[in-house]
Design a protein around this motif. Structure first.
Motif, PDB file in Angstrom:
ATOM      1  N   PHE A  66      -1.672   1.248  -8.989  1.00 24.42           N
ATOM      2  CA  PHE A  66      -3.118   1.274  -9.158  1.00 24.42           C
ATOM      3  C   PHE A  66      -3.731   2.310  -8.234  1.00 24.42           C
ATOM      4  CE2 PHE A  66      -1.571  -2.834 -10.323  1.00 24.42           C
ATOM      5  CZ  PHE A  66      -2.366  -3.251 -11.382  1.00 24.42           C
ATOM      6  N   ARG A  67      -4.735   3.027  -8.730  1.00 24.04           N
ATOM      7  CA  ARG A  67      -5.574   3.889  -7.909  1.00 24.04           C
ATOM      8  C   ARG A  67      -6.931   3.231  -7.859  1.00 24.04           C
ATOM      9  NH1 ARG A  67      -5.311   8.090 -10.710  1.00 24.04           N
ATOM     10  NH2 ARG A  67      -7.354   8.002 -11.689  1.00 24.04           N
ATOM     11  N   GLY A  68      -7.244   2.623  -6.726  1.00 25.71           N
ATOM     12  CA  GLY A  68      -8.434   1.790  -6.670  1.00 25.71           C
ATOM     13  C   GLY A  68      -8.239   0.599  -7.608  1.00 25.71           C
ATOM     14  N   ALA A  69      -9.195   0.383  -8.505  1.00 23.65           N
ATOM     15  CA  ALA A  69      -9.092  -0.707  -9.474  1.00 23.65           C
ATOM     16  C   ALA A  69      -8.444  -0.269 -10.779  1.00 23.65           C
ATOM     17  CB  ALA A  69     -10.484  -1.274  -9.754  1.00 23.65           C
ATOM     18  N   THR A  70      -8.131   1.009 -10.910  1.00 24.12           N
ATOM     19  CA  THR A  70      -7.583   1.542 -12.161  1.00 24.12           C
ATOM     20  C   THR A  70      -6.063   1.525 -12.135  1.00 24.12           C
ATOM     21  OG1 THR A  70      -9.497   2.997 -12.475  1.00 24.12           O
ATOM     22  CG2 THR A  70      -7.493   3.537 -13.694  1.00 24.12           C
ATOM     23  N   GLU A 129      -9.126   7.317  -3.818  1.00 23.05           N
ATOM     24  CA  GLU A 129      -8.858   5.905  -3.606  1.00 23.05           C
ATOM     25  C   GLU A 129      -7.413   5.686  -3.197  1.00 23.05           C
ATOM     26  OE1 GLU A 129     -11.572   5.443  -7.421  1.00 23.05           O
ATOM     27  OE2 GLU A 129     -10.072   6.921  -6.816  1.00 23.05           O
ATOM     28  N   LYS A 130      -7.173   4.572  -2.526  1.00 21.43           N
ATOM     29  CA  LYS A 130      -5.820   4.219  -2.142  1.00 21.43           C
ATOM     30  C   LYS A 130      -5.000   3.878  -3.380  1.00 21.43           C
ATOM     31  CE  LYS A 130      -6.810   2.337   2.455  1.00 21.43           C
ATOM     32  NZ  LYS A 130      -6.721   1.128   3.310  1.00 21.43           N
ATOM     33  N   GLY A 156       0.819  -1.195   0.000  1.00 23.13           N
ATOM     34  CA  GLY A 156       0.000   0.000   0.000  1.00 23.13           C
ATOM     35  C   GLY A 156       0.855   1.248   0.000  1.00 23.13           C
ATOM     36  N   LEU A 157       0.444   2.245  -0.771  1.00 19.26           N
ATOM     37  CA  LEU A 157       1.222   3.481  -0.885  1.00 19.26           C
ATOM     38  C   LEU A 157       0.544   4.671  -0.236  1.00 19.26           C
ATOM     39  CD1 LEU A 157       2.255   3.421  -4.651  1.00 19.26           C
ATOM     40  CD2 LEU A 157       3.739   3.014  -2.721  1.00 19.26           C
ATOM     41  N   SER A 158      -0.722   4.531   0.216  1.00 18.97           N
ATOM     42  CA  SER A 158      -1.491   5.758   0.345  1.00 18.97           C
ATOM     43  C   SER A 158      -2.206   5.948   1.664  1.00 18.97           C
ATOM     44  CB  SER A 158      -2.528   5.793  -0.753  1.00 18.97           C
ATOM     45  OG  SER A 158      -3.404   4.695  -0.601  1.00 18.97           O
ATOM     46  N   ALA A 159      -1.511   5.820   2.761  1.00 15.03           N
ATOM     47  CA  ALA A 159      -2.183   6.085   4.023  1.00 15.03           C
ATOM     48  C   ALA A 159      -2.781   7.483   4.054  1.00 15.03           C
ATOM     49  CB  ALA A 159      -1.199   5.920   5.181  1.00 15.03           C
ATOM     50  N   ALA A 160      -2.090   8.450   3.463  1.00 17.65           N
ATOM     51  CA  ALA A 160      -2.543   9.838   3.516  1.00 17.65           C
ATOM     52  C   ALA A 160      -3.626  10.144   2.487  1.00 17.65           C
ATOM     53  CB  ALA A 160      -1.365  10.772   3.288  1.00 17.65           C
ATOM     54  N   TRP A 161      -3.880   9.218   1.568  1.00 16.81           N
ATOM     55  CA  TRP A 161      -4.865   9.480   0.525  1.00 16.81           C
ATOM     56  C   TRP A 161      -6.080   8.573   0.640  1.00 16.81           C
ATOM     57  CZ3 TRP A 161      -0.249   8.897  -3.181  1.00 16.81           C
ATOM     58  CH2 TRP A 161       0.478  10.093  -3.185  1.00 16.81           C
ATOM     59  N   SER A 162      -6.289   7.997   1.816  1.00 14.96           N
ATOM     60  CA  SER A 162      -7.310   6.960   1.935  1.00 14.96           C
ATOM     61  C   SER A 162      -8.610   7.475   2.534  1.00 14.96           C
ATOM     62  CB  SER A 162      -6.775   5.822   2.800  1.00 14.96           C
ATOM     63  OG  SER A 162      -6.393   6.311   4.075  1.00 14.96           O
TER      64      SER A 162
END
Length: 414
Positions: free
Chosen positions: A369-373, A341-342, A37-43
């Motif tokens: 990936f951003r979400g499923a994208t 999205e994460k 996971g890359l996105s604790a701050a974007w979740s």
């Protein structure tokens, strides 16, 4: 969010906020995955998504190659005249290689005149039968007024015939990684076998923009006069004050209205491909909407600096058991300005690698990936060389591999 620590990808989480899932090497299947996971701050809450009634579309950032929006982007579509971007790329490539020159004159054959010129009643630069035209004029006729006669004349001049040029298109497409596209003619004539994917066409367009800046300028010229006939550029985005500066539109009965476009605002370039619009007006309006949304809604983040280790690939029979992986430069991704999205990432490679391993070898890919994208897919190289290990080391690796194979077979039977 700060940058991701290489230790996380190596399997040692340094933050309680990071999510980590490491999948074991599956050498017999040929795939190895490292997911983090890359996105604790974007979740937080999802960013508001744009909607479009166009059936096929994709919007990318040129610099980072991040995907900002996509809808059925890998499904095959009829390219119509947008295929002329591929024709132009081959011509630009031939000029760069020194095989043709802008001042060279090419003949306008009866084939080019009859099926692409005035008698055809299609888009044309109106080159006279049995005349000659400079390559530069043919390029302008191709990309500004979408001349079918220009496309045919260039194809015949480069390869000798349309059929030979189509073979060249397929070869060049493979070299550029256009894996979901099949080319059969240089000007967009209706052919059930000629299909492209919107994603491939943004890849192609971005390549043209970045590789041939001196030639890309032709796409943005507002008008072209040839044989005393003045015509305006068919790209409606050029008149919209959104920073648009190229590429091509297309429309035949089998395709609907399509467009490949690019625009720049505040130093950021976006590239768009859309296909299947019901009419020219909705094609232009939806393209404008997607561009403005993209410029307004995202910002670039650096997740790895140049030369920074992104992950490690396992090596079989080497002096070292693994080799660090790096990207060619900084790894950046476009993220929503508002919480969305994460982001997750994975390193994919066929492994384990077999020693010896050379430094700088393309052996893996980083996919984000951003979400499923999937928003990013770029190659990773080995950061060091790994020589063949000692006989005891190779024997130990063989034993571990054999044991792992038995374990996988046991799991599969359960």
């Amino acid at each position: 969010m700060g940058r991701m620590s290489p230790a996380v990808l190596a399997g040692c989480s340094t933050s309680a906020d990071s999510t980590l899932a490491v999948q074991s090497v599956m050498s017999r299947i040929g795939i190895a995955l490292i997911v983090v996971g890359l996105s604790a701050a974007w979740s937080g809450a999802r960013a508001q998504a744009v909607q479009t009634n166009i059936p096929h579309a994709i919007l990318i950032d040129s610099d980072t190659r991040s995907v900002l929006f996509e809808k059925n982007a890998d499904e095959p579509v009829v390219p119509a005249s947008t295929v002329k971007v591929m024709t132009a790329e081959i011509v630009f490539h031939e000029i760069t290689a020194g095989r043709i020159k802008l001042d060279d004159e090419l003949p306008i054959s009866e084939n080019a005149w009859r099926y692409g010129g005035a008698p055809s009643r299609g888009s044309s630069m109106f080159a006279p039968l049995n005349s000659k035209a400079r390559v530069e004029d043919l390029i302008r006729g191709l990309v500004i007024v979408s001349g079918n006669d220009a496309a045919i004349a260039l194809a015949e001049g480069v390869a000798g015939s349309e059929g030979a040029f189509a073979t060249l298109m397929m070869k060049r497409g493979s070299e550029l990684g256009l894996t979901h596209s099949t080319f059969t003619n240089p000007w967009g004539r209706d052919d059930p076998e000629q299909k492209v994917s919107p994603r491939d066409m943004t890849t192609l367009a971005n390549h043209v923009i970045q590789t041939y800046p001196d030639f890309y300028k032709y796409f943005g010229e507002k008008e072209f006069t040839f044989n005393k006939i003045k015509q305006t550029n068919r790209n409606p985005l050029l008149a919209m004050s959104i920073g648009a500066d190229g590429l091509k539109t297309g429309n035949i009965n089998a395709s609907g209205y399509g467009l490949i476009g690019s625009a720049v605002q505040n130093g950021q370039r976006l590239v768009l491909a859309l296909y299947g619009a019901p009419d020219a007006k909705s094609r232009a309006e939806e393209a404008r909407k997607l561009f403005l949304w993209g410029f307004r809604s995202f910002e670039a983040k650096t997740i790895f600096e140049p030369g920074e280790t992104i992950g490690n690939a396992k090596v079989f029979g080497g002096e070292e058991s693994s080799v660090p992986l790096v990207a060619q430069g900084a790894v950046k991704v476009l993220v929503p300005r508002t919480p969305g999205e994460k982001l997750t990432a994975k390193v994919v490679y066929k492994g384990p690698l077999i020693a010896p391993v050379a430094s700088g070898s393309d052996v893996a890919r980083l996919q984000v990936f951003r979400g499923a994208t999937q928003v990013l897919d770029l190659p990773l190289q080995t950061a060091a060389a790994v020589a063949v290990g000692s006989l005891p080391r190779r024997a130990m690796d063989a034993g571990l591999e054999y044991g792992g194979d038995l374990f996988r077979k046991l799991i599969k039977k359960q």
